[in-house]
Design an enzyme around this catalytic site. Structure first.
Site, short mmCIF file in Angstrom:
data_model
loop_
_atom_site.label_atom_id
_atom_site.label_comp_id
_atom_site.label_asym_id
_atom_site.label_seq_id
_atom_site.Cartn_x
_atom_site.Cartn_y
_atom_site.Cartn_z
N ARG A 110 15.27 27.46 87.86
CA ARG A 110 16.69 27.15 88.07
C ARG A 110 16.90 26.27 89.29
O ARG A 110 17.91 26.39 89.99
CB ARG A 110 17.52 28.43 88.19
CG ARG A 110 17.63 29.21 86.90
CD ARG A 110 18.62 30.36 87.06
NE ARG A 110 18.48 31.33 85.98
CZ ARG A 110 18.79 32.62 86.06
NH1 ARG A 110 19.26 33.10 87.21
NH2 ARG A 110 18.64 33.43 85.04
N ARG B 24 23.79 25.82 89.65
CA ARG B 24 25.12 25.93 90.24
C ARG B 24 25.14 25.97 91.77
O ARG B 24 26.20 25.83 92.37
CB ARG B 24 25.83 27.16 89.67
CG ARG B 24 26.17 27.02 88.19
CD ARG B 24 26.80 28.29 87.65
NE ARG B 24 25.83 29.39 87.61
CZ ARG B 24 26.13 30.62 87.20
NH1 ARG B 24 27.37 30.92 86.83
NH2 ARG B 24 25.20 31.55 87.18
N ASP C 14 17.93 25.10 77.54
CA ASP C 14 18.10 26.55 77.48
C ASP C 14 17.17 27.11 76.41
O ASP C 14 16.87 26.43 75.42
CB ASP C 14 19.55 26.91 77.14
CG ASP C 14 19.85 28.38 77.38
OD1 ASP C 14 20.11 28.75 78.55
OD2 ASP C 14 19.77 29.17 76.42
N TYR D 193 17.74 38.49 71.85
CA TYR D 193 19.07 37.87 71.82
C TYR D 193 19.61 37.81 70.40
O TYR D 193 20.80 38.07 70.16
CB TYR D 193 19.01 36.46 72.40
CG TYR D 193 19.01 36.40 73.90
CD1 TYR D 193 20.20 36.54 74.63
CD2 TYR D 193 17.84 36.19 74.62
CE1 TYR D 193 20.22 36.47 76.01
CE2 TYR D 193 17.84 36.12 76.01
CZ TYR D 193 19.03 36.26 76.70
OH TYR D 193 19.04 36.20 78.07
N ARG E 275 29.06 19.58 85.90
CA ARG E 275 29.47 20.68 85.02
C ARG E 275 30.98 20.62 84.76
O ARG E 275 31.44 20.83 83.63
CB ARG E 275 29.10 22.02 85.67
CG ARG E 275 29.66 23.27 84.98
CD ARG E 275 28.97 23.49 83.64
NE ARG E 275 29.42 24.73 83.05
CZ ARG E 275 30.57 24.91 82.42
NH1 ARG E 275 31.40 23.90 82.29
NH2 ARG E 275 30.88 26.09 81.89
#
Length: 341
Positions: free
Chosen positions: A25, A29, A75, A150, A38
């Protein structure tokens, strides 16, 4: 001959000083430039599936910190999407999928997988063209077990209950799901290598908490199958495996049996133990909260890892991803300290 990238040299078993560094990562953010893009994009999924945006985000931390590797912005849930599963990202909630209870409705036409995932490969090609020749490019995919959790639950889960119930109640059907996922993952990784990735990483984010027999059936065997299928296409593929938060015995078995070239470790693994017991290159495992803390705590934690892995084939990384609240200045401190070692 052109000198190989530091990360690739370590993947081949070489000890490099100072070790190469990149962070999971590292594009995210915590960076103001990411937040600006974003806001412009409007959604996380838009950024993942827009090659120009994904390339730009991938390059942001390279420009700022000069990491030894860039990992493509994407992702793990692009693979379920390629299989025809509806995937959405809800603000402040995360990924939401249409739950799957059998394989009957999944897309098995491999050409359609490639078509759905084409933006990822274009992002890799764009990024490779803009990266310095000394910087490695990493592609990645989720492992079959983590993707299955998931898909069965329809979202992330603290105990992976839906997937475990499926495995216990109908192991044959669940094995079929893992096989379909594994085939798509192997093809996805192969296409990323063809698009410019020097190394690929397999993220098994939910590998913890499995009994030994389930760990064998759901983590070890499917990963080994992915590695074999990928190597049948690209015999010299360089692969990092990350069975996050498994036991020490699980890490040791994963390193020994799956066929990966390197293993990434979570924060809890003692690096002195890893140096002694894992006979393949190791990646890890700074606590992301130590990076958030910065200062003396960050320096001590960094030095402990570097000392434990001195003389070993080692890639400096975190035990998980960079936290959103992390000051970019702390990341710069970390890179400078590793580079000075």
């Amino acid at each position: 001959m052109k000198e190989e990238k530091k990360l690739v040299r370590v993947m081949g078993g070489e000890s490099v000083s100072p070790p190469p560094i990149w962070l999971m990562r590292q594009a995210g953010r915590y960076l103001p430039e990411y937040r600006a893009l974003r806001a412009k994009a409007g959604s996380f999924w838009t950024m993942c599936m827009n090659p120009e945006m994904a390339c730009e985000i991938t390059l942001q931390p390279i420009r700022r910190f000069g990491f030894d590797a860039a990992i493509i912005f994407s992702d793990i849930l692009v693979v379920p999407a390629a299989l025809g599963v509806k995937v959405e990202f809800e603000e402040n909630i995360g990924p939401v999928l249409e739950p799957v209870s059998d394989i009957a409705g999944l897309e098995t036409d491999r050409s359609k997988w490639g078509s759905t995932l084409a933006p990822v490969y274009e992002a890799l090609r764009l990024t490779r063209a803009k990266l310095d020749s000394s910087t490695a490019l990493i592609g990645f995919a989720g492992a079959p077990w983590t993707l299955a959790t998931y898909m069965a639950e329809g979202r992330g889960s603290s105990d992976q209950r839906a997937a475990k119930l499926w495995f216990y109640r109908d192991p044959t059907s669940f094995a079929q799901l893992l096989d379909v996922l594994g085939d798509c993952v192997a093809q996805h990784l192969a296409r990323q290598i063809e698009a410019g990735a020097d190394v690929v990483q397999i993220f098994d984010s939910w590998a913890s908490g499995l009994p030994a027999s389930a760990f064998e059936a759901c983590v070890i065997a499917p990963t080994k199958r992915v590695v074999q299928k990928l190597r049948a296409i690209h015999s010299h593929a360089k692969i990092i495996g990350f069975p996050r938060a498994t036991t020490l015995a699980g890490y040791e078995r994963y390193a020994r049996e799956t066929g990966v070239d390197a293993i990434s470790l979570d924060t809890s693994v003692p690096m002195a133990w890893a140096a002694k017991n894992l006979n393949i290159p190791v990646q890890g495992n700074l606590d992301p909260i130590a990076l958030l803390a910065g200062g003396d705590a960050l320096a001590r934690a960094t030095d402990e890892i570097l000392e434990a892995m001195c003389g070993k084939p080692f890639i400096f990384n975190l035990g998980h991803g960079v936290l959103q609240e992390t000051p970019p200045e702390h990341v710069a401190e970390l890179v400078a300290r590793v580079r000075a070692s």
